[in-house]
Scaffold this active site. Structure first.
Site, PDB file in Angstrom:
ATOM      1  CB  SER A 159      -0.929   0.005   1.221  1.00 46.67           C
ATOM      2  OG  SER A 159      -0.190  -0.119   2.427  1.00 46.67           O
ATOM      3  CG  ASN A 162       1.209  -5.257   4.623  1.00 48.94           C
ATOM      4  OD1 ASN A 162       0.712  -4.498   5.435  1.00 48.94           O
ATOM      5  ND2 ASN A 162       1.158  -5.040   3.314  1.00 48.94           N
ATOM      6  CG  ASP A 215      -3.868   4.757   8.095  1.00 44.81           C
ATOM      7  OD1 ASP A 215      -2.979   5.635   8.073  1.00 44.81           O
ATOM      8  OD2 ASP A 215      -4.127   4.027   7.114  1.00 44.81           O
ATOM      9  CG  HIS A 267      -1.546   3.699   4.496  1.00 48.37           C
ATOM     10  ND1 HIS A 267      -2.424   3.126   5.394  1.00 48.37           N
ATOM     11  CD2 HIS A 267      -1.003   2.678   3.781  1.00 48.37           C
ATOM     12  CE1 HIS A 267      -2.425   1.814   5.224  1.00 48.37           C
ATOM     13  NE2 HIS A 267      -1.577   1.515   4.249  1.00 48.37           N
TER      14      HIS A 267
END
Length: 217
Positions: A46, A112, A192, A195
């Site tokens: 991402s 991740n 969040d 990001h």
């Protein structure tokens, strides 16, 4: 296959140099201005996919703009996927290499894996496999590393070292930490706090450019 045009097929007579130019265009040879661009494959998660942003605001698209402005013959193909792990990337890479035939791969996976606390041996093996497959296909590889918050304890240090060791053993360039220019600036992250915002993307590109520039000359 269509035949090459003959000089006699045009309404006005063409000089010898015009005929040469037409052949260059037809063949796509250097000098025609139509030679195929080299592909730069961005393969990440991402952070490279532009999560939460307009596609044109993400750093890979800013990279494409910079390359065009500098007259580079690289075309950026971004095949990053939000939520991707190194295992998922490993399963996706081979078909992409076959289809895109990149000259250069920016490999930016692993974040991740780290956030989920996945086994580091698995991360190392997956990244090594992708590096080796990319190089076997004829592509050069730039490895982009990641770091974890200190509260991950010793795992965080061992995680960061995976990228360092792979770059050393595979003898490839490494950007140790993609988020380095923004990591301590919470205002440059989305709600969040994971990001980066659109405002952070040019900073990420500038940070990456120092390592990437020698590879795209």
């Amino acid at each position: 296959m269509r035949p090459f045009p003959s000089c006699s097929t045009y309404h006005r007579p063409l000089t010898g140099w015009h005929c040469v130019a037409l052949l260059l265009v037809a063949l796509g040879l250097p000098g025609s201005g139509l030679a195929a661009a080299k592909t730069l494959l961005v393969f990440g998660d991402s952070l490279s996919a532009g999560y939460g942003l307009r596609p044109e605001a993400a750093w890979p698209m800013l990279l494409q703009q910079r390359l065009r402005e500098r007259g580079s013959d690289y075309n950026v193909v971004n095949r990053s996927l939000s939520g991707e792990t190194s295992a998922g990337g490993r399963s996706r890479l081979a078909p992409l290499l076959s289809r895109e035939k990149p000259a250069l791969v920016i490999l930016a996976l692993g974040a991740n894996d780290g956030l989920r606390g996945l086994p580091l041996a698995q991360l190392r093996d997956n990244l090594a496999n992708m590096i080796d497959h990319a190089r076997h296909s004829g592509a050069r590889v730039l490895l982009v590393g990641m770091r974890l918050p200190p509260n991950y304890g010793p795992y965080a240090d061992e995680f960061a070292q995976v990228f360092v060791e792979l770059a050393r053993t595979r003898k490839i360039p490494l950007l140790p930490f993609l988020l380095e220019p923004v990591a301590t600036r919470p205002e440059l992250f989305q709600a969040d706090q994971l990001h980066p915002t659109a405002a952070a993307q040019p900073l990420l590109l500038e940070h990456l450019w120092g390592t990437l520039a020698p590879l795209v000359k």
